[in-house]
Structure formats: C-alpha cells, structure tokens
Design a protein around this motif. Structure first.
Motif, PDB file in Angstrom:
ATOM      1  N   GLY A 198      -1.375  -5.951  15.987  1.00 32.61           N
ATOM      2  CA  GLY A 198      -0.419  -5.775  14.890  1.00 32.61           C
ATOM      3  C   GLY A 198      -0.242  -7.049  14.086  1.00 32.61           C
ATOM      4  N   LYS A 199      -0.164  -8.182  14.769  1.00 35.97           N
ATOM      5  CA  LYS A 199       0.018  -9.469  14.093  1.00 35.97           C
ATOM      6  C   LYS A 199      -1.193  -9.804  13.219  1.00 35.97           C
ATOM      7  CE  LYS A 199      -0.498 -13.186  16.560  1.00 35.97           C
ATOM      8  NZ  LYS A 199      -0.279 -14.252  17.577  1.00 35.97           N
ATOM      9  N   PHE A 200      -2.389  -9.585  13.748  1.00 37.36           N
ATOM     10  CA  PHE A 200      -3.596  -9.878  12.987  1.00 37.36           C
ATOM     11  C   PHE A 200      -3.703  -9.012  11.741  1.00 37.36           C
ATOM     12  CE2 PHE A 200      -6.981 -12.484  15.230  1.00 37.36           C
ATOM     13  CZ  PHE A 200      -6.067 -13.177  16.011  1.00 37.36           C
ATOM     14  N   LEU A 201      -3.440  -7.719  11.898  1.00 37.17           N
ATOM     15  CA  LEU A 201      -3.555  -6.806  10.754  1.00 37.17           C
ATOM     16  C   LEU A 201      -2.498  -7.106   9.696  1.00 37.17           C
ATOM     17  CD1 LEU A 201      -4.376  -3.430  12.546  1.00 37.17           C
ATOM     18  CD2 LEU A 201      -5.870  -4.721  11.018  1.00 37.17           C
ATOM     19  N   GLN A 202      -1.357  -7.620  10.135  1.00 36.83           N
ATOM     20  CA  GLN A 202      -0.297  -7.949   9.187  1.00 36.83           C
ATOM     21  C   GLN A 202      -0.693  -9.117   8.293  1.00 36.83           C
ATOM     22  OE1 GLN A 202       2.476  -6.080   9.021  1.00 36.83           O
ATOM     23  NE2 GLN A 202       3.292  -7.241   7.277  1.00 36.83           N
ATOM     24  N   SER A 203      -1.409 -10.085   8.878  1.00 36.91           N
ATOM     25  CA  SER A 203      -1.716 -11.301   8.124  1.00 36.91           C
ATOM     26  C   SER A 203      -3.136 -11.334   7.554  1.00 36.91           C
ATOM     27  CB  SER A 203      -1.509 -12.525   9.018  1.00 36.91           C
ATOM     28  OG  SER A 203      -2.355 -12.469  10.151  1.00 36.91           O
ATOM     29  N   LEU A 204      -4.081 -10.611   8.189  1.00 33.96           N
ATOM     30  CA  LEU A 204      -5.482 -10.738   7.796  1.00 33.96           C
ATOM     31  C   LEU A 204      -6.055  -9.501   7.096  1.00 33.96           C
ATOM     32  CD1 LEU A 204      -6.846 -12.485  11.020  1.00 33.96           C
ATOM     33  CD2 LEU A 204      -6.366 -13.542   8.826  1.00 33.96           C
ATOM     34  N   ARG A 205      -5.460  -8.335   7.335  1.00 29.52           N
ATOM     35  CA  ARG A 205      -5.883  -7.053   6.764  1.00 29.52           C
ATOM     36  C   ARG A 205      -7.155  -6.507   7.401  1.00 29.52           C
ATOM     37  NH1 ARG A 205      -8.317  -4.092   2.739  1.00 29.52           N
ATOM     38  NH2 ARG A 205      -9.711  -5.788   2.164  1.00 29.52           N
ATOM     39  N   THR A 252      -9.560  -2.053   9.391  1.00 31.22           N
ATOM     40  CA  THR A 252      -9.072  -2.488   8.084  1.00 31.22           C
ATOM     41  C   THR A 252      -7.725  -1.839   7.798  1.00 31.22           C
ATOM     42  OG1 THR A 252     -11.341  -2.681   7.256  1.00 31.22           O
ATOM     43  CG2 THR A 252      -9.576  -2.604   5.617  1.00 31.22           C
ATOM     44  N   LYS A 253      -6.780  -2.631   7.356  1.00 33.46           N
ATOM     45  CA  LYS A 253      -5.483  -2.103   6.933  1.00 33.46           C
ATOM     46  C   LYS A 253      -5.578  -1.757   5.453  1.00 33.46           C
ATOM     47  CE  LYS A 253      -0.541  -3.193   6.861  1.00 33.46           C
ATOM     48  NZ  LYS A 253       0.484  -4.214   7.152  1.00 33.46           N
ATOM     49  N   LEU A 254      -5.607  -0.447   5.146  1.00 30.75           N
ATOM     50  CA  LEU A 254      -5.769   0.001   3.766  1.00 30.75           C
ATOM     51  C   LEU A 254      -4.462  -0.087   2.990  1.00 30.75           C
ATOM     52  CD1 LEU A 254      -8.065   3.108   4.397  1.00 30.75           C
ATOM     53  CD2 LEU A 254      -8.751   0.768   3.787  1.00 30.75           C
ATOM     54  N   ASP A 255      -3.367   0.289   3.649  1.00 25.54           N
ATOM     55  CA  ASP A 255      -2.024   0.100   3.103  1.00 25.54           C
ATOM     56  C   ASP A 255      -1.068   0.004   4.283  1.00 25.54           C
ATOM     57  OD1 ASP A 255      -1.267   2.786   3.899  1.00 25.54           O
ATOM     58  OD2 ASP A 255      -2.231   3.548   2.094  1.00 25.54           O
ATOM     59  N   ASP A 256       0.241   0.070   4.035  1.00 21.47           N
ATOM     60  CA  ASP A 256       1.206  -0.163   5.113  1.00 21.47           C
ATOM     61  C   ASP A 256       1.057   0.808   6.277  1.00 21.47           C
ATOM     62  OD1 ASP A 256       2.247  -2.286   3.811  1.00 21.47           O
ATOM     63  OD2 ASP A 256       3.979  -1.233   2.969  1.00 21.47           O
ATOM     64  N   ASN A 257       0.557   2.005   6.024  1.00 22.66           N
ATOM     65  CA  ASN A 257       0.510   3.011   7.089  1.00 22.66           C
ATOM     66  C   ASN A 257      -0.857   3.654   7.266  1.00 22.66           C
ATOM     67  OD1 ASN A 257       3.394   3.097   7.909  1.00 22.66           O
ATOM     68  ND2 ASN A 257       3.699   3.719   5.782  1.00 22.66           N
ATOM     69  N   THR A 258      -1.891   3.124   6.646  1.00 20.96           N
ATOM     70  CA  THR A 258      -3.218   3.719   6.757  1.00 20.96           C
ATOM     71  C   THR A 258      -4.218   2.665   7.218  1.00 20.96           C
ATOM     72  OG1 THR A 258      -2.690   5.203   4.931  1.00 20.96           O
ATOM     73  CG2 THR A 258      -4.982   5.094   5.613  1.00 20.96           C
ATOM     74  N   PHE A 259      -5.026   3.037   8.224  1.00 18.75           N
ATOM     75  CA  PHE A 259      -5.976   2.103   8.818  1.00 18.75           C
ATOM     76  C   PHE A 259      -7.348   2.763   8.916  1.00 18.75           C
ATOM     77  CE2 PHE A 259      -1.750   1.311  10.374  1.00 18.75           C
ATOM     78  CZ  PHE A 259      -1.598  -0.067  10.223  1.00 18.75           C
ATOM     79  N   GLU A 260      -8.368   1.968   8.689  1.00 23.11           N
ATOM     80  CA  GLU A 260      -9.743   2.447   8.779  1.00 23.11           C
ATOM     81  C   GLU A 260     -10.421   1.813   9.991  1.00 23.11           C
ATOM     82  OE1 GLU A 260     -12.685   2.582   5.261  1.00 23.11           O
ATOM     83  OE2 GLU A 260     -13.296   0.810   6.405  1.00 23.11           O
ATOM     84  N   ILE A 261     -11.072   2.663  10.792  1.00 27.39           N
ATOM     85  CA  ILE A 261     -11.821   2.195  11.958  1.00 27.39           C
ATOM     86  C   ILE A 261     -13.303   2.417  11.688  1.00 27.39           C
ATOM     87  CG2 ILE A 261     -12.221   2.483  14.439  1.00 27.39           C
ATOM     88  CD1 ILE A 261      -9.401   3.596  14.661  1.00 27.39           C
ATOM     89  N   GLN A 282     -20.035   5.115  11.696  1.00 21.20           N
ATOM     90  CA  GLN A 282     -18.912   6.052  11.723  1.00 21.20           C
ATOM     91  C   GLN A 282     -17.634   5.382  11.209  1.00 21.20           C
ATOM     92  OE1 GLN A 282     -17.926   7.515  15.604  1.00 21.20           O
ATOM     93  NE2 GLN A 282     -16.340   8.916  14.868  1.00 21.20           N
ATOM     94  N   ILE A 283     -16.938   6.062  10.296  1.00 20.53           N
ATOM     95  CA  ILE A 283     -15.674   5.569   9.752  1.00 20.53           C
ATOM     96  C   ILE A 283     -14.629   6.674   9.847  1.00 20.53           C
ATOM     97  CG2 ILE A 283     -14.475   4.759   7.679  1.00 20.53           C
ATOM     98  CD1 ILE A 283     -17.085   3.527   6.737  1.00 20.53           C
ATOM     99  N   ILE A 284     -13.471   6.345  10.428  1.00 18.11           N
ATOM    100  CA  ILE A 284     -12.365   7.307  10.471  1.00 18.11           C
ATOM    101  C   ILE A 284     -11.096   6.614   9.990  1.00 18.11           C
ATOM    102  CG2 ILE A 284     -13.372   8.634  12.370  1.00 18.11           C
ATOM    103  CD1 ILE A 284     -11.304   7.360  14.217  1.00 18.11           C
ATOM    104  N   ASN A 285     -10.189   7.387   9.429  1.00 20.19           N
ATOM    105  CA  ASN A 285      -8.903   6.870   8.973  1.00 20.19           C
ATOM    106  C   ASN A 285      -7.790   7.389   9.861  1.00 20.19           C
ATOM    107  OD1 ASN A 285     -10.110   5.504   6.886  1.00 20.19           O
ATOM    108  ND2 ASN A 285      -9.651   7.053   5.338  1.00 20.19           N
ATOM    109  N   ILE A 286      -6.811   6.529  10.131  1.00 19.77           N
ATOM    110  CA  ILE A 286      -5.665   6.912  10.967  1.00 19.77           C
ATOM    111  C   ILE A 286      -4.400   6.462  10.254  1.00 19.77           C
ATOM    112  CG2 ILE A 286      -4.445   6.465  13.140  1.00 19.77           C
ATOM    113  CD1 ILE A 286      -7.089   6.284  14.547  1.00 19.77           C
TER     114      ILE A 286
END
Length: 440
Positions: free
Chosen positions: A226-233, A252-261, A266-270
């Motif tokens: 969580g800390k890494f995604l908050q500061s690094l995206r 990848t943090k796409l926006d405040d509530n969407t993440f790409e793996i 293979q790419i999925i969004n959560i």
C-alpha cells in the motif's frame, strides 16, 4: 542439527540460549499423533511448512466443531478424522510441516514486529537493517515502536544463535508478536540465503557508493504494498528466490481505487485495494516470500523494453567485465527474460535514442558492476561469476536490477558477435582449474 534451515530446527536452536524474557511458540513436527494431541488441548494452533509462507489455522472449538482457515477458504468440520484427511488431501503442498501453538489470549495481540538482520559476512556482526510493524492503528504503532531497543537486543541474539549454525546465511527475518500485556513471542524466523533477492538487496545497499543505483525495495506485505503504490504508482513484485522471470508481477495504480496487475502478457484490473491485496496474497504471497520494488521505467526499442546483461568474472583477485549485450523483451512483456532480440550496447543506445552516451554508459557499467561484484563476493564466498541485469531508464540513468550467481551463457553463444562467449568460457575454465581440489 538436521533440518536447521526449517522452522522446527530453528526453534530448537533458539531454545538453547535465547533471552528468557521472550517466549517461543511450542513447535512440533506434524504427524498424526502430534496433530491429535494438539486438537485435544482445545487451543488454536497453526500448521506451517518447514520452509515457506503457507499458514493454516486450526480452531478446535469443541469436540464436535473444528474450524480450518487457510489461504483459499474457511471450512467447518464435525469430527477430527475429517480435519486430518482434509489437511493431507487439500491443504498440504509440501512434504514436511510443523504444528505451532498460538499464544493464549491471542485476542489481545497488539502488533507483529518484523525485523530483518544482515551481516556482510559470517565473521561480521549482525545489524538490524529493516523493521516494520503490522496490526493496530497508526497511533498504536508509534507508541509501541518504543520497545525497539529492547527487541533489537533480542533479535540480534537470535540471529547470532542461528547464524552460528548456518554460516552461509547472512540475512535473517525474525517476527515478534507483542500483546497488550507486554508479553512477547518470537513467532517465526526465515533464513534468506545468498540466492534471495532480499539478502542481495541488503548486501548491495551496504555499499554507500551503490545506493543511488538500487531500486527502493522492501519485503512485500499489505502495508508495504500500500505504501509503495501510494508514492510510486507502479511497482514490481518478485519472489525472493526465483529464476527466469517466473512469478514476477507488475502492479499499477490507475486511480485511487483501480489497479492493474500484469504478469507475462496477462493483464487484469481490480477495483479496491483490499481486493487487490487478497488476489496478490492468494496467488503469490501464500506460496513464496516476495519483495516489492520500485518499477523502473526502462528505455524502449520499437516499443519493446530492454535491459543490459553484464558478465563479471573473477580474474585471480580482480573482477573484470567479460561480456555485455542487450536483451530486448518480446512485445507486451515488461521483463526481458523472453528476449526477442539481442543487440550490442552501442546499437541499443542508438536505436532507443537514449539520453546517455555510449562511452559514459560503458564507464558506469564497469564502475557499478565492479563495485557490486566485490560486495557480493564478501557475502557469497566462492563465487567467480555474476550475471548482472542493468536497466537504463528513460532519463539515461542506470539501475542494478539483479545479480545472478549462475548466469546462463547461452545468449552470448547465440549472439552474432560471439567472441565474448569465448572470453567468458576462458575465465570459467581458468577458475575451475584454480579452485579445483586437485590443482596445485
């Protein structure tokens, strides 16, 4: 002691001389008799493999109700025989397991402290190089960071005891449970050997001259992710022990509530961080220890990422660079383990319009890999060859991605200019003769 590397052997070592103010979990080898004895005590216990992060919690509520919690599910059973069979058939993925009793009054657990200790070599002193706290609120974490000095002494003592039994291990992670009554337990110890990325990170980071070339790295937990995604995206998750890019994931943090793996192609969004972590934990962290690392935005050639493989070899007492080539990733992949093309460094810098000149890049590669080789040799006695993966980012800066102690030479053999292959094998054979037990 046989099995020293596993949880059972490590706990037995710590029983000998550990500070009596810190307790150890009662740990026994999993077998049928020990399992039924644990059930009969009507107290929660945990089943773990000798090695690895898997955790199965068993709650014997009474003689007719047993609750099993594992990575994938929570199940209820009405008799002990069904619990035993379920574990063997559906939960166990490794050969040997241990049973660990959960401390009484575990509802009062306040925090888990996780300490990483590192030493430069087996003759060096252990130092606490990383400390994190999980559980509780932020105010509680600040208040209960105060016992750090007390824990520092305890974990260094534990590391000394374990390090004396396993001299080749220079990085140890120790987890301590702290409850509201001030009681503490050592709940887990993990030995990170020389092939662990977490151990290598601390070896390289111990050299101040190399720190600016090393991506920011921590063990992967819910808090660190969580800390890494908050500061690094953008971050990359890597198994501490792995080869050929298996299990490496980009988040990848796409926006405040969407993440790409992104894994392989293979790419999925959560949506939602809690769901993201559950997915990461179930698919990756429950199977292997992972690091979370700053993702380096690497340069591209024809929309394909590339990095540099540098072969560093020991020549008598000096490390020299014997091979340098560029691996261009297959389109759609974010790592170059599946290379679609091999290039010279000069070709790659020209075709990628890199912001660093060829002469400066060569000079930096020689300097960085030379210093890194000396550091890693201290940490890993006996190595004579290291294959470094060096990234060149979009600004022309260089980064040490990893050093491999058993690097493949196949890419140099297949390369159109394979004179480097001949040089590499010249030093491989030279070192074989030099370190052969039959040599003069």
């Amino acid at each position: 002691m046989k099995g020293i590397r596993g949880r059972y052997g490590q706990m037995k070592v710590l029983e000998t001389e550990l500070d009596s103010t810190v307790k150890l979990l009662d740990t026994t080898i999993f077998n049928k008799d020990n399992f039924y004895n644990a059930l009969g005590r009507q107290q929660d216990f945990i089943i773990r493999p000798l090695l690895g992060p898997q955790k199965i919690r068993v709650n014997p509520v009474n003689n007719s109700l047993y609750i099993i919690e594992s990575t994938n599910n929570k199940q209820h059973f009405t008799n002990s025989e069904d619990v035993y069979e379920h574990l063997l058939k559906h939960e166990f993925t490794k050969k040997n397991y241990v049973i660990q009793t959960v401390p009484a009054n575990n509802q009062s657990v306040l925090h888990y402290h996780r300490f990483t200790l590192h030493r430069i070599s087996s003759s060096s002193n252990w130092k606490v190089v990383h400390h994190s706290i999980t559980g509780g609120n932020e105010l509680g974490k600040i208040r209960h960071a105060l016992p750090f000095l007390k824990f520092n002494k305890v974990v260094r003592n534990a590391a000394n005891l374990l390090g004396n039994y396993y001299l080749a291990c220079n990085t140890i992670v120790i987890e301590i449970l702290q409850n509201k009554m001030g009681e503490t337990w050592i709940t887990d110890t993990i030995l990170h050997e020389r092939n662990s990325k977490w151990s290598q990170f601390h070896s390289l980071y111990s050299c101040k001259a190399l720190r600016s070339y090393i991506p920011h790295t921590e063990l992967c937990t819910k808090e660190s992710l969580g800390k890494f995604l908050q500061s690094l995206r953008q971050v990359v998750l890597k198994p501490c022990v792995g080869q050929q890019g298996k299990g490496i994931v980009k988040v990848t943090k796409l926006d405040d509530n969407t993440f790409e793996i992104h894994e392989n192609k293979q790419i999925i969004n959560i949506n939602d961080f809690a769901k993201l972590y559950d997915y990461i934990h179930n698919h990756y962290l429950s199977k292997n220890d992972y690091i979370v690392q700053q993702f380096i935005v690497i340069g591209k050639i024809d929309d394909r990422l590339f990095d540099v493989r540098v072969m560093s070899q020991l020549d008598e007492t000096e490390w020299i660079i014997t091979g340098v080539l560029v691996k261009v990733a297959t389109k759609g992949f974010f790592i170059s383990n599946r290379a679609s093309q091999l290039l010279t460094l000069e070709e790659a810098l020209i075709w990628s319009n890199s912001k660093i000149s060829f002469d400066k890049c060569v000079s930096l590669i020689n300097e960085i890999c030379g210093k890194a080789s000396v550091v890693l040799e201290k940490n890993c006695k006996g190595i004579t060859i290291i294959g470094f993966d060096i990234a060149i980012d979009s600004n022309g800066a260089l980064w040490i991605i990893e050093g491999n102690y058993a690097p493949s030479t196949a890419m140099f053999y297949k390369f159109k200019y394979n004179e480097m292959y001949e040089t590499i094998y010249k030093y491989i054979n030279k070192n074989k003769k030099r370190f052969s037990p039959h040599s003069d």
